[in-house]
Design a protein around this motif. Structure first.
Motif, PDB file in Angstrom:
ATOM      1  N   UNK A   1       9.673  47.384 -39.851  1.00  0.00           N
ATOM      2  CA  UNK A   1       8.292  47.473 -40.321  1.00  0.00           C
ATOM      3  C   UNK A   1       8.147  46.863 -41.711  1.00  0.00           C
ATOM      4  N   UNK A   2       9.119  47.142 -42.580  1.00  0.00           N
ATOM      5  CA  UNK A   2       9.086  46.580 -43.937  1.00  0.00           C
ATOM      6  C   UNK A   2       9.253  45.060 -43.897  1.00  0.00           C
ATOM      7  N   UNK A   3      10.202  44.581 -43.109  1.00  0.00           N
ATOM      8  CA  UNK A   3      10.417  43.136 -43.001  1.00  0.00           C
ATOM      9  C   UNK A   3       9.183  42.430 -42.451  1.00  0.00           C
ATOM     10  N   UNK A   4       8.563  43.039 -41.461  1.00  0.00           N
ATOM     11  CA  UNK A   4       7.371  42.431 -40.864  1.00  0.00           C
ATOM     12  C   UNK A   4       6.211  42.404 -41.850  1.00  0.00           C
ATOM     13  N   UNK A   5       6.067  43.460 -42.627  1.00  0.00           N
ATOM     14  CA  UNK A   5       4.981  43.506 -43.599  1.00  0.00           C
ATOM     15  C   UNK A   5       5.205  42.465 -44.691  1.00  0.00           C
ATOM     16  N   UNK A   6       6.456  42.286 -45.106  1.00  0.00           N
ATOM     17  CA  UNK A   6       6.749  41.241 -46.096  1.00  0.00           C
ATOM     18  C   UNK A   6       6.387  39.862 -45.544  1.00  0.00           C
ATOM     19  N   UNK A   7       6.721  39.612 -44.299  1.00  0.00           N
ATOM     20  CA  UNK A   7       6.387  38.321 -43.699  1.00  0.00           C
ATOM     21  C   UNK A   7       4.872  38.132 -43.623  1.00  0.00           C
ATOM     22  N   UNK A   8       4.173  39.182 -43.254  1.00  0.00           N
ATOM     23  CA  UNK A   8       2.712  39.102 -43.129  1.00  0.00           C
ATOM     24  C   UNK A   8       2.046  38.887 -44.477  1.00  0.00           C
ATOM     25  N   UNK A   9       2.431  39.682 -45.480  1.00  0.00           N
ATOM     26  CA  UNK A   9       1.758  39.651 -46.780  1.00  0.00           C
ATOM     27  C   UNK A   9       2.179  38.457 -47.628  1.00  0.00           C
ATOM     28  N   UNK A  10       3.279  37.810 -47.282  1.00  0.00           N
ATOM     29  CA  UNK A  10       3.726  36.631 -48.043  1.00  0.00           C
ATOM     30  C   UNK A  10       3.174  35.326 -47.475  1.00  0.00           C
ATOM     31  N   UNK A  11       2.547  35.379 -46.316  1.00  0.00           N
ATOM     32  CA  UNK A  11       2.082  34.153 -45.664  1.00  0.00           C
ATOM     33  C   UNK A  11       1.093  33.384 -46.526  1.00  0.00           C
ATOM     34  N   UNK A  12       0.217  34.087 -47.232  1.00  0.00           N
ATOM     35  CA  UNK A  12      -0.763  33.399 -48.076  1.00  0.00           C
ATOM     36  C   UNK A  12      -0.066  32.636 -49.204  1.00  0.00           C
ATOM     37  N   UNK A  13       1.071  33.140 -49.675  1.00  0.00           N
ATOM     38  CA  UNK A  13       1.828  32.421 -50.703  1.00  0.00           C
ATOM     39  C   UNK A  13       2.502  31.189 -50.113  1.00  0.00           C
ATOM     40  N   UNK A  14       3.062  31.317 -48.923  1.00  0.00           N
ATOM     41  CA  UNK A  14       3.678  30.166 -48.269  1.00  0.00           C
ATOM     42  C   UNK A  14       2.661  29.039 -48.093  1.00  0.00           C
ATOM     43  N   UNK A  15       1.454  29.394 -47.628  1.00  0.00           N
ATOM     44  CA  UNK A  15       0.422  28.371 -47.418  1.00  0.00           C
ATOM     45  C   UNK A  15       0.024  27.712 -48.736  1.00  0.00           C
ATOM     46  N   UNK A  16      -0.055  28.518 -49.800  1.00  0.00           N
ATOM     47  CA  UNK A  16      -0.396  27.972 -51.115  1.00  0.00           C
ATOM     48  C   UNK A  16       0.686  27.004 -51.592  1.00  0.00           C
ATOM     49  N   UNK A  17       1.954  27.374 -51.382  1.00  0.00           N
ATOM     50  CA  UNK A  17       3.063  26.506 -51.791  1.00  0.00           C
ATOM     51  C   UNK A  17       3.026  25.201 -51.010  1.00  0.00           C
ATOM     52  N   UNK A  18       2.785  25.281 -49.718  1.00  0.00           N
ATOM     53  CA  UNK A  18       2.712  24.074 -48.898  1.00  0.00           C
ATOM     54  C   UNK A  18       1.598  23.146 -49.375  1.00  0.00           C
ATOM     55  N   UNK A  19       0.485  23.736 -49.767  1.00  0.00           N
ATOM     56  CA  UNK A  19      -0.636  22.940 -50.277  1.00  0.00           C
ATOM     57  C   UNK A  19      -0.292  22.298 -51.614  1.00  0.00           C
ATOM     58  N   UNK A  20       0.373  23.055 -52.482  1.00  0.00           N
ATOM     59  CA  UNK A  20       0.657  22.567 -53.831  1.00  0.00           C
ATOM     60  C   UNK A  20       1.792  21.540 -53.854  1.00  0.00           C
ATOM     61  N   UNK A  21       2.861  21.808 -53.144  1.00  0.00           N
ATOM     62  CA  UNK A  21       4.037  20.934 -53.199  1.00  0.00           C
ATOM     63  C   UNK A  21       3.839  19.690 -52.343  1.00  0.00           C
ATOM     64  N   UNK A  22       3.072  19.809 -51.262  1.00  0.00           N
ATOM     65  CA  UNK A  22       2.740  18.629 -50.483  1.00  0.00           C
ATOM     66  C   UNK A  22       3.551  18.470 -49.217  1.00  0.00           C
ATOM     67  N   UNK A  23       3.292  17.393 -48.475  1.00  0.00           N
ATOM     68  CA  UNK A  23       3.888  17.203 -47.147  1.00  0.00           C
ATOM     69  C   UNK A  23       5.404  17.064 -47.144  1.00  0.00           C
TER      70      UNK A  23
END
Length: 553
Positions: A439-461
Motif C-alpha cells: 500500500x505504501x509503495x503504491x501510494x508513493x508511485x501514485x503521488x510521485x507521478x505528477x513529479x515524473x511528468x514535470x521532470x519529463x516536460x522540463x528535461x525534454x525528449x
C-alpha cells in the motif's frame, strides 16, 4: 527551501556520505556552556557564533552527518541536495547582506558559488525563461499577460524597491533578544535608518510601516489586479516561505525584490551543493573551539529547579549545559523533549493550536546526460493550474538540476536531479502506513507521478524514466522518520498580520529555540537569522558590538 530522506534501509547507509563528509566527534566532555540540539542551519549558525564569542558549545545531531534539512547525501556517486536548492546573496557582505552570509563572514568562511540569472517556468499559458533583474521580466509579462500587467509590475517595482532601503537598513546580525538591542541595533543604526526614511520621502516612509504586514496589503494599496501578476507574486512568495502573498511578511518580499530585481543581481549555487554551506558552518564552529557530536540523539531536555540544565541522550549520557540549552528542533518536537509537568498550559496550548504546513513529496534521480539538451538550466518550476492556487496539493513542482552548474555532484557525463512538491503534501494520506507494505509503495508511485511528468516536460525528449540509474521517492513519512519532523511538516503555517512567529526564549528559563518555528520564520535566510539572534542574546551587548565592529557592519 526543502528537505528529504528515504524510507529504504539500503539508502540510509549511503545517505550519510556527503561530498565533504564530516565524521562523528567524540563526546569526551560531558558539559558545555551551551548545548545546541540539532545541526540544521539555524543550530549551526547559533553554535558557530557562540564559539566565535568564545563560549564553550557543543552541537548534538541525531543523524550521522550534520545539516538537518539542508544536508546532502550520496548514492552511487550522485550527490543529492535533500533540501534547499534556490539561493541568493550567499557571497554578499556588509550591512545589507543575507543573514547567512553575515554569519559566514563573522566566522571567516567563504563559499565559492556559481552564478546564474534565470529559471525555466512552465505555466498553463506556456513556458518561458524567467530572468531576474529590472527589465527582462517585462518581455514575458507583455507576451503572456499583456500591457496592463507590464504597467502594474512597473508600479510595484517603483513602490517596493525604495522600501528595500528601510527593510535592509538594520543588519540581521545586529538583533538580539534583550534590551541590549538598544545599543547593538537601535542606537548603532539609527542614522542609517533615519537617512533611509528621509530618502523615501513621506509617502515612502508611510509605506515602510507596512513591512510587518502581509505583502498582499501593499498589492491592494497599489490596486494591482492583473490575475497573472497576482498569481506570479503568489508563486514568488511560495518559493520564498511556503505561503502566498496574503500570509508572507512584506519585509521578506521586499528583501527578495531587492535581491532579484535590481540591476546587477544574480542567483547563486554553492559549487559543492548545499553540503558546502553545512561544511563551512562546521568549519567555523570547530575553528573557534566548538564541538559537534553526530549520532547523538537527544532523548529529553533535563529541567531542575524550573530551569533547563542539560540534556539526556538516548544512550543514557547526560550533558550539562552551564548557561543554556538551545533547541533547533521544531516547536512540536521540542515539546516532546520536555517533561510534561514543567510545561505551562499556555505554552502547551499555543503549540498545539499552531497550524502546521503540510509535508513534501520528493523525487531524486541520477541519469546519463547523453541525449539531454545542452541548454538544460538548473531550475525549473511547473505550475499545473493557477486557479487551484500555488499551495494546492499536486499542483506546483520545483525541479533542480545542480550538476548543470556543479558537474562534480554527479559522475562524469551524468546529471543529478531533485524534484519536489514543497509543503503541499497532506500528511493524513500517509499516517499509519507500514513503509514496507505494498500500500505504501503504491501510494508513493501514485503521488510521485505528477513529479515524473514535470521532470519529463522540463528535461525534454532525451529523458527516460527507465534509464535513470538512481530513482528515489521520498514521502511525508520520510520527513517524519529521518528528519525527526513532527508529521513531516515544513514548519508553522502562520499568516502575517494575524499570527506572529514565536520569539526565541521559552517559559523554561535557560531554554531557547531557533529555526523555522521561531522569528523570522521559514527559509534559509530566516533560520540563519534566528540562530544568530539566539547566539547574540546569550552574550553581553559589548561582546556583540565587538563582533559587529570586527566584520564592519
Amino acid at each position: 527551501m526543502m528537505m528529504s530522506l528515504f524510507a529504504n534501509a539500503n539508502i540510509v547507509r549511503c545517505y550519510g556520505k556527503s561530498s565533504k563528509s564530516v565524521v562523528a566527534r567524540s563526546r569526551s566532555n560531558s558539559s558545555a556552556d551551551v548545548v545546541v540540539i540539532g545541526s540544521g542551519i539555524g543550530g549551526l549558525c547559533c553554535g558557530a557564533l557562540l564559539a566565535r564569542y568564545e563560549e564553550e558549545v557543543i552541537v548534538l545531531e541525531s543523524h550521522d552527518q550534520p545539516g538537518g534539512a539542508a544536508h546532502s547525501f550520496n548514492v552511487k556517486g550522485y550527490n543529492f541536495d535533500s533540501g534547499p536548492s534556490l539561493f541568493s546573496g550567499l557571497q554578499s557582505r556588509g550591512p545589507q547582506a543575507n543573514p547567512l552570509a553575515q554569519v559566514l563572514d563573522a566566522l571567516g568562511e567563504s563559499l565559492p558559488c556559481a552564478t546564474y540569472d534565470s529559471w525555466k517556468v512552465y505555466i498553463p499559458e506556456g513556458e518561458f525563461l524567467s530572468r531576474i533583474g529590472p527589465t527582462e521580466f517585462f518581455k514575458d509579462l507583455d507576451k503572456y499577460a499583456g500591457p496592463n500587467a507590464v504597467h502594474e509590475w512597473q508600479k510595484l517595482l517603483d513602490a517596493v524597491l525604495p522600501l528595500s532601503t528601510a527593510a535592509m537598513a538594520l543588519p540581521p546580525l545586529s538583533i538580539r533578544g534583550d534590551l541590549g538591542v538598544l545599543s547593538t541595533a537601535v542606537a548603532r543604526y539609527a542614522p542609517s535608518l533615519l537617512n533611509s526614511f528621509l530618502q523615501m520621502g513621506p509617502r515612502g516612509a508611510l509605506g515602510a510601516t507596512k513591512l510587518l504586514r502581509p505583502f498582499s496589503e501593499i498589492l491592494d494599496s497599489l490596486q494591482l489586479k492583473d490575475p497573472f501578476l497576482r498569481n506570479w507574486i503568489d508563486l514568488l512568495a511560495f518559493l520564498l516561505a511556503g505561503v502566498k502573498a496574503n500570509a508572507i511578511l512584506s519585509a521578506e518580499m521586499v528583501y527578495m525584490f531587492a535581491e532579484w530585481y535590481k540591476p546587477g543581481c544574480c542567483l547563486e549555487y554553492p559549487l559543492h551543493g548545499s553540503a558546502a554551506i553545512v561544511d563551512a558552518l562546521v568549519r567555523g564552529l570547530e575553528k573557534f573551539g566548538g564541538r559537534i557530536s553526530l549520532q547523538s540523539h537527544v532523548e529529553k531536555i533535563v529541567v531542575e529547579n524550573d530551569r533547563a540544565i542539560g540534556v539526556k541522550l538516548r544512550n543514557g549520557e547526560f550533558i550539562r549545559a552551564k548557561k543554556a540549552v538551545v533547541s533547533n528542533a521544531s516547536m512540536w518536537d521540542t515539546l516532546k523533549l520536555l517533561p510534561h509537568e514543567v510545561v505551562p498550559k499556555s505554552y502547551l496550548d499555543r503549540i498545539k493550536k499552531t497550524p502546521q504546513c503540510e509535508s513534501f513529496m520528493h523525487l531524486h534521480l541520477g541519469f546519463d546526460a547523453e541525449g539531454i539538451r545542452s541548454d538544460l538550466g538548473i531550475h525549473h518550476i511547473v505550475v499545473n493550474d493557477w486557479t487551484r492556487g500555488v499551495d494546492a496539493e499536486q499542483n506546483v513542482v520545483l525541479i533542480s538540476v545542480p550538476s548543470v552548474l556543479s558537474p562534480n555532484l554527479a559522475p562524469p557525463g551524468k546529471h543529478v536531479l531533485h524534484a519536489y512538491m514543497p509543503g503541499t503534501e497532506p500528511f493524513e494520506l500517509w499516517k499509519g502506513l507500514d513503509r514496507r507494505s505494498a500500500e505504501y509503495r503504491n501510494l508513493k508511485a501514485e503521488r510521485s507521478e505528477v513529479m515524473w511528468r514535470a521532470v519529463e516536460r522540463a528535461v525534454g525528449p532525451g529523458f527516460s524514466r527507465e534509464k535513470c540509474e538512481v530513482k528515489l521517492v521520498g514521502s511525508p513519512l520520510t520527513h517524519e522518520r529521518f528528519l525527526r519532523r513532527n508529521r513531516g511538516t515544513y514548519g508553522p503555517a502562520l499568516q502575517a498580520g494575524t499570527d506572529t512567529f514565536p520569539g526565541h526564549s521559552t517559559p523554561i528559563p535557560h531554554l531557547y529555540c531557533c529555526g523555522d518555528s521561531t522569528f523570522p520564520g521559514i527559509g534559509v535566510p530566516a533560520v540563519a537569522a534566528s540562530g544568530a539572534i539566539v547566539a547574540n542574546s546569550l552574550v553581553s551587548a559589548s561582546k556583540h558590538s565587538q563582533l559587529l565592529d570586527a566584520i564592519g557592519i
